[in-house]
Design a protein around this motif. Structure first.
Motif, mmCIF file in Angstrom:
data_model
loop_
_atom_site.group_PDB
_atom_site.id
_atom_site.type_symbol
_atom_site.label_atom_id
_atom_site.label_comp_id
_atom_site.label_asym_id
_atom_site.label_seq_id
_atom_site.Cartn_x
_atom_site.Cartn_y
_atom_site.Cartn_z
ATOM 1 N N GLY A 60 0.796 -1.210 0.000
ATOM 2 C CA GLY A 60 0.000 0.000 0.000
ATOM 3 C C GLY A 60 0.834 1.267 0.000
ATOM 4 N N ARG B 142 0.803 4.404 -2.918
ATOM 5 C CA ARG B 142 0.613 5.820 -2.618
ATOM 6 C C ARG B 142 1.774 6.649 -3.161
ATOM 7 N NH1 ARG B 142 -1.741 3.353 1.903
ATOM 8 N NH2 ARG B 142 0.218 3.229 3.059
ATOM 9 N N LYS C 175 -11.284 -4.524 -2.606
ATOM 10 C CA LYS C 175 -10.221 -4.674 -1.623
ATOM 11 C C LYS C 175 -10.087 -6.128 -1.183
ATOM 12 C CE LYS C 175 -8.130 -2.203 2.187
ATOM 13 N NZ LYS C 175 -8.214 -1.025 3.062
ATOM 14 N N GLU D 262 -2.108 -5.794 4.573
ATOM 15 C CA GLU D 262 -3.010 -4.676 4.303
ATOM 16 C C GLU D 262 -2.858 -4.236 2.853
ATOM 17 O OE1 GLU D 262 -3.904 -0.089 5.766
ATOM 18 O OE2 GLU D 262 -2.401 -1.315 6.801
ATOM 19 N N CYS D 263 -3.999 -4.077 2.179
ATOM 20 C CA CYS D 263 -3.990 -3.647 0.787
ATOM 21 C C CYS D 263 -4.491 -2.218 0.698
ATOM 22 C CB CYS D 263 -4.879 -4.568 -0.053
ATOM 23 S SG CYS D 263 -4.353 -6.289 -0.013
ATOM 24 N N ASP D 264 -4.053 -1.518 -0.305
ATOM 25 C CA ASP D 264 -4.462 -0.137 -0.493
ATOM 26 C C ASP D 264 -5.319 -0.064 -1.748
ATOM 27 O OD1 ASP D 264 -4.487 2.681 -1.217
ATOM 28 O OD2 ASP D 264 -3.032 2.911 0.393
ATOM 29 N N SER D 265 -6.555 0.376 -1.588
ATOM 30 C CA SER D 265 -7.479 0.405 -2.716
ATOM 31 C C SER D 265 -7.131 1.472 -3.741
ATOM 32 C CB SER D 265 -8.916 0.613 -2.213
ATOM 33 O OG SER D 265 -9.018 1.796 -1.449
ATOM 34 N N ASP D 266 -6.114 2.307 -3.483
ATOM 35 C CA ASP D 266 -5.696 3.301 -4.475
ATOM 36 C C ASP D 266 -5.312 2.644 -5.798
ATOM 37 O OD1 ASP D 266 -6.147 5.331 -2.719
ATOM 38 O OD2 ASP D 266 -4.046 5.852 -2.384
#
Length: 275
Positions: free
Chosen positions: A152, A156, A187, A203-207
């Protein structure tokens, strides 16, 4: 999440910006099975847009990075070949799928390191979104897994300009669909990729799900069925929630397993020129 692989991979093949122009963008493009970075680059830049110019000539400030995979054992062909991961069958991509995991794990780490390096190279050169990732055939499959396995914090930092997939497929597409059913589907589907690679639900980042995507495929492709490309499109759109541009065509070279010239290259150029 995976870090850059310490395994030995061949030297990167790089096409620099033309005529010493300032470097503004990078495209990292992954070759198909039994090919290589230099071979893919030669094939790609032997094809032209409707202006008669290649993609590199149309985008003279771009740096083009063509990695080469390691040689690995092919279970179906019973020999070593240049491949990002082992594939048992493209007629039934669910057959012996676990053979793919080791190669995906190794190659994802390696390609993530390349992306990090190109983002750092362009740091301070203006807006984000100046690095594109993509690939042809198995390279498309590999590129999608790299994108969806990125940590993640990396997503970003990166804010990739887009993903370009040509004549490819999505490994474990059925499992991704199953994992992504219900609330929070995008997600949840991302969690499948990280778990398969790192054996943990990181943890994954939906961005990453906002990355623009262009997929192209020949309807007459005899090597990778267009149905596999359509399946990849469906999973990315309906399960993961990405915005996918899709281009089908007929009559490309290599038994349909290539991009239609010049129309397909015009379409790719428009996608890349948006930043």
């Amino acid at each position: 999440m995976p870090q850059e692989s310490k395994l030995d991979f061949p030297e990167l093949h790089i096409i620099h910006p033309q005529d010493n122009q300032a470097h503004t963008h990078t495209a990292i493009l992954l070759h198909g099975r039994a090919s290589s970075g230099p071979e893919f680059a030669e094939d790609l830049f032997s094809s032209s847009t409707s202006t008669g110019k290649t993609l590199s000539a149309c985008l003279p400030t771009w740096r083009w990075v063509f990695p080469t995979s390691r040689n690995r054992w092919s279970t179906s062909f019973q020999e070593d070949m240049c491949a990002w991961f082992d594939v048992y069958s493209l007629n039934d991509i669910t057959a012996r799928q676990e053979l793919q995991v080791e190669g995906l794990r190794e190659s994802v780490g390696y390609v993530l390191g390349i992306v990090e390096g190109e983002v750092e190279r362009l740091k301070g050169e203006g807006e984000d979104g100046r690095v594109f990732l993509g690939g042809m055939s198995q390279g498309m499959a590999m590129g999608l897994w790299t994108l969806f396995c990125a940590p993640g914090d990396a997503i970003r930092r990166w804010k990739l300009g887009g993903f370009l997939g040509m004549s490819g497929w999505l490994p474990f597409a059925g499992e991704v669909e199953e994992r992504g059913r219900g609330q929070g589907r995008g997600k949840a589907a991302l969690g499948f990729f990280s778990k398969k690679i790192s054996a943990s639900d990181s943890e994954c980042d939906s961005d990453v799900l906002s990355t623009p995507v262009l997929l192209t495929h020949g309807t007459d492709d005899v090597w990778v069925s267009v149905d596999l490309g359509r399946q990849a499109r469906r999973v990315l759109e309906e399960t993961m929630g990405l915005s996918v541009e899709w281009e089908e065509f007929t009559g490309a070279e290599n038994d349909g397993h290539w991009v239609k010239e010049p129309e397909g290259f015009d379409r790719i150029l428009r996608f890349l020129e948006r930043t």
